[in-house]
Design a protein around this motif. Structure first.
Motif, PDB file in Angstrom:
ATOM      1  N   ASN B  98       0.831  -1.209   0.000  1.00  0.00           N
ATOM      2  CA  ASN B  98       0.000   0.000   0.000  1.00  0.00           C
ATOM      3  C   ASN B  98       0.859   1.249   0.000  1.00  0.00           C
ATOM      4  O   ASN B  98       0.494   2.264  -0.576  1.00  0.00           O
ATOM      5  N   ILE B  99       1.966   1.156   0.706  1.00  0.00           N
ATOM      6  CA  ILE B  99       2.800   2.339   0.966  1.00  0.00           C
ATOM      7  C   ILE B  99       3.757   2.631  -0.199  1.00  0.00           C
ATOM      8  O   ILE B  99       3.857   3.769  -0.669  1.00  0.00           O
ATOM      9  N   LEU B 100       4.447   1.593  -0.649  1.00  0.00           N
ATOM     10  CA  LEU B 100       5.565   1.824  -1.577  1.00  0.00           C
ATOM     11  C   LEU B 100       5.184   2.457  -2.913  1.00  0.00           C
ATOM     12  O   LEU B 100       5.956   3.272  -3.428  1.00  0.00           O
ATOM     13  N   PRO B 101       4.032   2.122  -3.513  1.00  0.00           N
ATOM     14  CA  PRO B 101       3.721   2.792  -4.779  1.00  0.00           C
ATOM     15  C   PRO B 101       3.462   4.296  -4.613  1.00  0.00           C
ATOM     16  O   PRO B 101       3.384   5.006  -5.599  1.00  0.00           O
ATOM     17  N   ARG B 102       3.337   4.768  -3.381  1.00  0.00           N
ATOM     18  CA  ARG B 102       2.945   6.170  -3.180  1.00  0.00           C
ATOM     19  C   ARG B 102       4.112   7.141  -3.049  1.00  0.00           C
ATOM     20  O   ARG B 102       3.913   8.342  -2.985  1.00  0.00           O
ATOM     21  N   ASN B 103       5.312   6.629  -2.949  1.00  0.00           N
ATOM     22  CA  ASN B 103       6.457   7.544  -2.878  1.00  0.00           C
ATOM     23  C   ASN B 103       7.737   6.765  -3.207  1.00  0.00           C
ATOM     24  O   ASN B 103       7.698   5.561  -3.393  1.00  0.00           O
ATOM     25  N   ARG B 104       8.852   7.459  -3.244  1.00  0.00           N
ATOM     26  CA  ARG B 104      10.115   6.783  -3.553  1.00  0.00           C
ATOM     27  C   ARG B 104      10.529   5.922  -2.362  1.00  0.00           C
ATOM     28  O   ARG B 104      10.362   6.321  -1.209  1.00  0.00           O
TER      29      ARG B 104
END
Lengths: 310, 290
Positions: B98-104
């Motif tokens: 959930n987290i990783l696609p949202r930022n580097r």
């Protein structure tokens, strides 16, 4: 021609561990046009989730690339931020409330958390947002997952089993909701589901992935009409088969003596031609019925009956 | 980065059950312990001064819980456990996807490490703020005379020393956060991360003894000088240079290398950058399959 929103360009992924090597995807090429609901189907371990994870840049391809609006997702972080997804199942921090989970995800992506009340309203979780996620039912978690995927108003939504845990009314509403996203808001939805009747009802196009390769793809209506059957009760059966198999594919069904059922892979509008061909040769036709294939039949035929979960 | 840190802070302290037993244990548990022990000692006839000096001394000593041997050998563990769970939990709970696609990835990892270090410093800071007044309150409760107020010159020296201890604790916390994150990246399980980060913390703290032992076994007494590459030496040496203007006296046999302040800062910075680069490199290469 409109540019594809997602292009899988000769995409391969091999998982290598100490003892095993699994080719999860083999040179997959697929273009998904915008503004449609695209169904992604495949049996267990076919490569559906691997493909979704590659699109979301959670795993790295062994070969090939994923293009979002023409740009490689690996080189363009803003691309993957324009994609909302539920990968496999909606996973949240169980110790936080539904709202806090969304706030956290919004901040991570640099989105304004101000949109959260409207999203909660859209997925009908208003009033439940302060409960911790561990107290949510599967359906509530699923709806929260969709709200999370919608954060930042993405142009592409990828949803894995979006109707999981929903009751029939909830499923119906979800179908309407997804259709509305496409028809009224111009979004593109890619969904994978094991509920093939659902997929048939909602999807414009589908791709079936099998053993890491795209086995079939196309518009749902076209695929199903291509494989439509006519069922005929005729006498004598051997002569009818011999006559028809020059033009169509014919399968033998139940027989009683020299009278019996045959299935002809002809479309409904070809029925007069089939009947005419038989009657001019003196073959008696007792009954004719169209038999449309469902997506499930089509899927089972393509994958030879393997389960649909990935 | 500020948004990422805010998100991480919400997540870390949002795990109330875990934070209660690991993070808030310091200010509440230790505060209560100090209060009870102070009352017992004062009722037993000890003077306020005999308890361990004026209020400023326990405030400074609180930072030893994560920076100084032997206090830190056990003092670090609850916070380290907290960080290990919150790092490896992302794999076990399936939340990375959930987290990783949202930022580097590097930004997410750096924010996690920074925030965990800030939480550590916040917890120990609260403990230190509480520990002074708690003893003062205990003395007042029983009616024992407290020490006279500190003169303003001592007070200004105290605040400088306090800021230095807090700074040292922050850098020590950063290294501990790296241990937890490195263990999580390597094992991807909470239990594996707990064990490995505890192991790394003990190894780091006992590194001079281990180096001495290996030096004896291998008949290379100079091996103990390798201690200068460990965070606990570098931070201790930096403290010594700032406070006393001399290098740290380790009192270790065969330890002959001493670093001046600029070299210490340079090595410390190299270690931090190296640890961050290693973790980011590992994270960037990882397939998130959970």
């Amino acid at each position: 021609m409109e540019q594809a929103v997602i292009q899988l360009d000769h995409l391969s992924k091999t998982f290598v561990s100490r003892k095993t090597r699994v080719d999860a995807l083999k040179n997959v090429c697929l273009d998904i046009a915008p503004n449609q609901v695209f169904g992604f189907l495949g049996p267990n371990g076919a490569g559906k989730s691997t493909t979704v994870r590659l699109i979301m840049d959670l795993i790295r391809p062994t070969q090939g690339r994923v293009l979002f609006a023409g740009e490689d997702v690996r080189n363009n972080r803003s691309a993957s931020r324009a994609i909302g997804a539920i990968v496999e199942s909606a996973c949240f921090y169980n110790f936080l409330s539904g709202r806090d989970n969304l706030v956290l995800l919004a901040r991570t992506a640099g989105h304004n958390p101000g949109q959260i009340p409207a999203l909660l309203d859209q997925v009908e979780l208003t009033g439940q947002e302060h409960k911790t996620v561990k107290n949510y039912s599967t359906g509530m978690k699923q709806r929260l997952g969709i709200a999370a995927a919608l954060l930042g108003n993405p142009s592409l939504l990828i949803l894995d089993e979006p109707t999981n845990g929903l009751d029939p009314a909830g499923m119906h509403e979800m179908r309407l909701f997804l259709r509305k996203l496409v028809d009224d808001h111009g979004k593109t939805v890619i969904l994978s589901s094991h509920m093939l009747s659902e997929v048939e009802l909602i999807c414009d196009r589908v791709a079936i992935i099998h053993h890491g390769e795209i086995a079939r793809k196309g518009a749902v209506k076209a695929l199903l009409s291509d494989l439509a059957h006519l069922r005929l009760n005729v006498r004598p059966v051997p002569a009818a088969i011999q006559l028809l198999e020059n033009r169509w594919q014919v399968e033998l069904g139940e027989c009683d003596g020299d009278r019996g059922w045959i299935a002809v892979t002809a479309k409904e509008d070809e029925a007069p031609a089939v009947i005419h061909a038989l009657s001019t040769q003196g073959i008696e036709v007792f009954q004719v019925s169209p038999r449309k294939q469902s997506l499930e039949d089509f899927f089972l035929e393509t994958t030879r009956g393997e389960d649909t979960h990935d | 980065m500020i948004n990422l840190i805010r998100a991480e802070w919400k997540k870390l302290l949002g795990n109330r059950m875990l934070a209660s037993f690991t993070v808030w244990l310091y200010p509440t548990g230790l505060g209560a312990f100090v209060l009870v022990m102070s009352i017992i000692h004062l009722l037993g006839g000890e003077t306020y001064q005999e308890l361990g000096g004026n209020w400023n001394e326990p405030m400074l000593a609180s930072w030893n819980l994560i920076t100084q041997f032997p206090d830190a050998s056990l003092g670090r563990l609850p916070l380290l456990a907290f960080m290990a769970v919150m790092s490896a939990g992302e794999y076990e709970w399936g939340t990375w996807k959930n987290i990783l696609p949202r930022n580097r990835r590097w930004a997410i990892l750096v924010a996690k490490i920074l925030t965990m270090a800030l939480v550590m410093v916040f917890a120990i800071g609260l403990t230190s703020i509480i520990s002074g007044p708690v003893r003062y309150a205990a003395a007042n409760l029983i009616g024992v005379q407290t020490a006279p107020s500190l003169p303003s010159s001592d007070l200004s020296m105290f605040w400088s020393a306090y800021a230095l201890e807090a700074g040292i604790a922050f850098f020590q916390s950063l290294f501990l956060a790296f241990f937890a994150v490195f263990a999580a990246l390597l094992t991807r399980t909470i239990i594996g991360s707990l064990l490995l980060s505890f192991g790394l913390s003990f190894l780091e703290m006992l590194s001079p003894l281990i180096l001495m032992l290996f030096g004896r076994i291998l008949k290379m007494p100079g091996l103990v000088n390798g201690y200068i590459f460990f965070p606990s030496y570098l931070l201790g040496n930096l403290r010594s240079w700032i406070l006393n203007g001399v290098y740290l006296n380790t009192a270790l046999a065969d330890f002959t290398r001493n670093l001046n302040a600029p070299s210490t800062v340079l090595l410390l910075a190299s270690l931090l950058i190296g640890a961050a680069s290693l973790c980011i490199w590992m994270f960037n290469r990882q397939d998130i399959t959970a």
